[in-house]
Structure formats: C-alpha cells, structure tokens
Motif scaffolding. Structure first.
Motif, PDB file in Angstrom:
ATOM      1  N   LEU A 210       0.852  -1.179   0.000  1.00 47.44           N
ATOM      2  CA  LEU A 210       0.000   0.000   0.000  1.00 47.44           C
ATOM      3  C   LEU A 210       0.893   1.235   0.000  1.00 47.44           C
ATOM      4  O   LEU A 210       2.095   1.150   0.225  1.00 47.44           O
ATOM      5  CB  LEU A 210      -0.904   0.006   1.223  1.00 47.44           C
ATOM      6  CG  LEU A 210      -1.863  -1.172   1.388  1.00 47.44           C
ATOM      7  CD1 LEU A 210      -2.572  -1.087   2.732  1.00 47.44           C
ATOM      8  CD2 LEU A 210      -2.881  -1.207   0.263  1.00 47.44           C
ATOM      9  N   ALA A 213      -1.942   4.834   2.583  1.00 48.22           N
ATOM     10  CA  ALA A 213      -3.303   4.305   2.500  1.00 48.22           C
ATOM     11  C   ALA A 213      -4.044   4.393   3.836  1.00 48.22           C
ATOM     12  O   ALA A 213      -3.434   4.378   4.905  1.00 48.22           O
ATOM     13  CB  ALA A 213      -3.259   2.849   2.043  1.00 48.22           C
ATOM     14  N   GLN A 220      -8.941   0.238  -1.700  1.00 47.55           N
ATOM     15  CA  GLN A 220      -7.511   0.102  -1.475  1.00 47.55           C
ATOM     16  C   GLN A 220      -6.783   0.022  -2.820  1.00 47.55           C
ATOM     17  O   GLN A 220      -7.192  -0.710  -3.706  1.00 47.55           O
ATOM     18  CB  GLN A 220      -7.198  -1.174  -0.665  1.00 47.55           C
ATOM     19  CG  GLN A 220      -7.859  -1.233   0.699  1.00 47.55           C
ATOM     20  CD  GLN A 220      -7.234  -0.259   1.691  1.00 47.55           C
ATOM     21  OE1 GLN A 220      -6.148   0.262   1.473  1.00 47.55           O
ATOM     22  NE2 GLN A 220      -7.941  -0.006   2.785  1.00 47.55           N
ATOM     23  N   VAL A 222      -3.352  -1.194  -4.306  1.00 46.00           N
ATOM     24  CA  VAL A 222      -2.215  -2.049  -3.956  1.00 46.00           C
ATOM     25  C   VAL A 222      -1.232  -2.067  -5.121  1.00 46.00           C
ATOM     26  O   VAL A 222      -1.604  -2.391  -6.253  1.00 46.00           O
ATOM     27  CB  VAL A 222      -2.663  -3.485  -3.625  1.00 46.00           C
ATOM     28  CG1 VAL A 222      -1.458  -4.347  -3.275  1.00 46.00           C
ATOM     29  CG2 VAL A 222      -3.662  -3.481  -2.473  1.00 46.00           C
TER      30      VAL A 222
END
Length: 235
Positions: A210, A213, A220, A222
C-alpha cells in the motif's frame, strides 16, 4: 554490508548509505538507527519542511494529533473512521539517534535535485549502498538515475530498490503547457539497463504494498512492487 559494533574499537567506519527521494526521512532514520552513516536526499520543499519539523522539533512520542482522513468523504465505513485521530510521531528522531550513536550511526539530509547533486564528480565511488523506495519512477529518464547510482557506488557496493513503475512524468502533457521528457520502460528493461551500467541483479522479488493508504477504507490501491538487490561490479 558489515556494520561495526564498536567503530572506534574495530577501527572501521560505518557503511555510507544514500537514500534518494527521502520524503519525510523515515527510511534515512531507520538506516542510521541500525548503525549506518545515512544521507537522505529530497527535492520537494513540502517534504523538506515537514521532515525538518518531524525530525528536529518533536520531543516525545505521539506529541501531536492529526486527523488525516477528515477531508475525504469517500469509502468510509463510518463517521468515526473518517474523524479518527492519529498521534505522531510514533518514535522521535532524538530517541532513534541516541541508539544510533552507540552503533556509530549518523544521519543527514541533502536538499536538491538528485541528478544535479549526485551526478557531481565528488560522489564518484563514494557510497557503500543506495536505497531507493518508490523513487526510480520519479525520473524524467530512469537510465540517467541508474547510471548515477552506479557511479556513486563503490565497487562491491549495493543498490536496494523497492517500488512500482508509475512513471511520474508520463502524463505531464495533461497538466503542463510544455512537454516534459519521460522515458518509460518495463521492469525487465530496467533490469537490463541496470546490468548495462554495472549493477548486477542478485535478487528479484515482487511484493504487494500500500502507499499512504487508509487501511480502514472501502477502497484500497495495492502496488505490485519490485524488490531488487544489485551489486556494483568492478569495471
């Protein structure tokens, strides 16, 4: 890299580690904490001002309280999550450097453009290691970055890289009036360039990460990051 437990007794200096794109300075601090002579480099005044405050003016752990998510209204599971407080810093530079000095570690920051500062002749073969974290894709020309890293390292020195390839200047034409140079390439090509300038890749792994974040958010992002370790070969 060998870090002497007692530099004075062993008669050996701690390895010098350069951290370009140091941001708020946490990676530099962690390197120094472990006994390295670490120097961070940063170009952004926003980062430099904030890192100076955090590193030089925080006297105790969790001294200040911020609310980093309060201005974002998207993807919160509750109002409480959006309004929650975060205490900073989790550890002070003063405490870390107290540990570091017993191990011979030291820390400094250098303001300026990476290419202009470390492309200078005085940095040739002067560094035992270069640690880049979310950095090489900030280049206008990543070939230039890798060439400078290779020139700065001593033969046998180590380059450690972690991060994606989100080339920062690739869409500059969408928000700047004039075109900016942007050289973009795949990870495979980055590795080939590294090898061509004398950086022999000895480790390659992919890790999920991340970046700045909110772990409680419903959304999210990634990154699939490359962890590369290379050794500077004799020429």
């Amino acid at each position: 890299l060998y870090v002497p437990k007692d530099p004075a007794l062993e008669g050996r200096y701690p390895p010098r580690v350069m951290v370009p794109g140091a941001g708020l300075g946490r990676l530099v601090l962690e390197c120094a904490r472990r006994g390295f002579d670490a120097e961070g480099n940063e170009h952004s005044y926003y980062m430099l001002l904030t890192s100076s405050f955090i590193l030089n003016h925080c006297e105790r752990n969790e001294q200040f309280t911020i609310h980093p998510f309060v201005h974002s209204n998207n993807n919160h599971t509750s109002d409480t999550h959006q309004m929650r407080a975060v205490a900073i810093p989790d550890v002070t530079a003063r405490h870390c450097m107290h540990e570091a000095t017993h191990r011979g570690g030291a820390m400094s920051m250098c303001a300026g453009d990476f290419v202009e500062v470390y492309g200078a002749p005085e940095h040739l073969n002067q560094w035992d290691a270069v640690a880049t974290c979310f950095f090489i894709d900030t280049a206008h020309n990543v070939v230039e970055y890798l060439s400078i890293i290779a020139r700065c390292l001593k033969p046998g020195g180590v380059w450690v890289n972690f991060g994606p390839l989100l080339f920062h200047w690739s869409d500059a034409r969408s928000y700047l009036k004039e075109d900016e140079l942007s050289v973009e390439m795949s990870l495979e090509d980055v590795e080939k360039v590294a090898e061509s300038v004398g950086l022999r890749i000895v480790k390659r792994e992919m890790r999920d990460s991340l970046y700045t974040a909110d772990k409680k958010s419903m959304c999210q992002t990634v990154y699939r990051c490359a962890l590369l370790v290379a050794v500077r070969e004799e020429k």
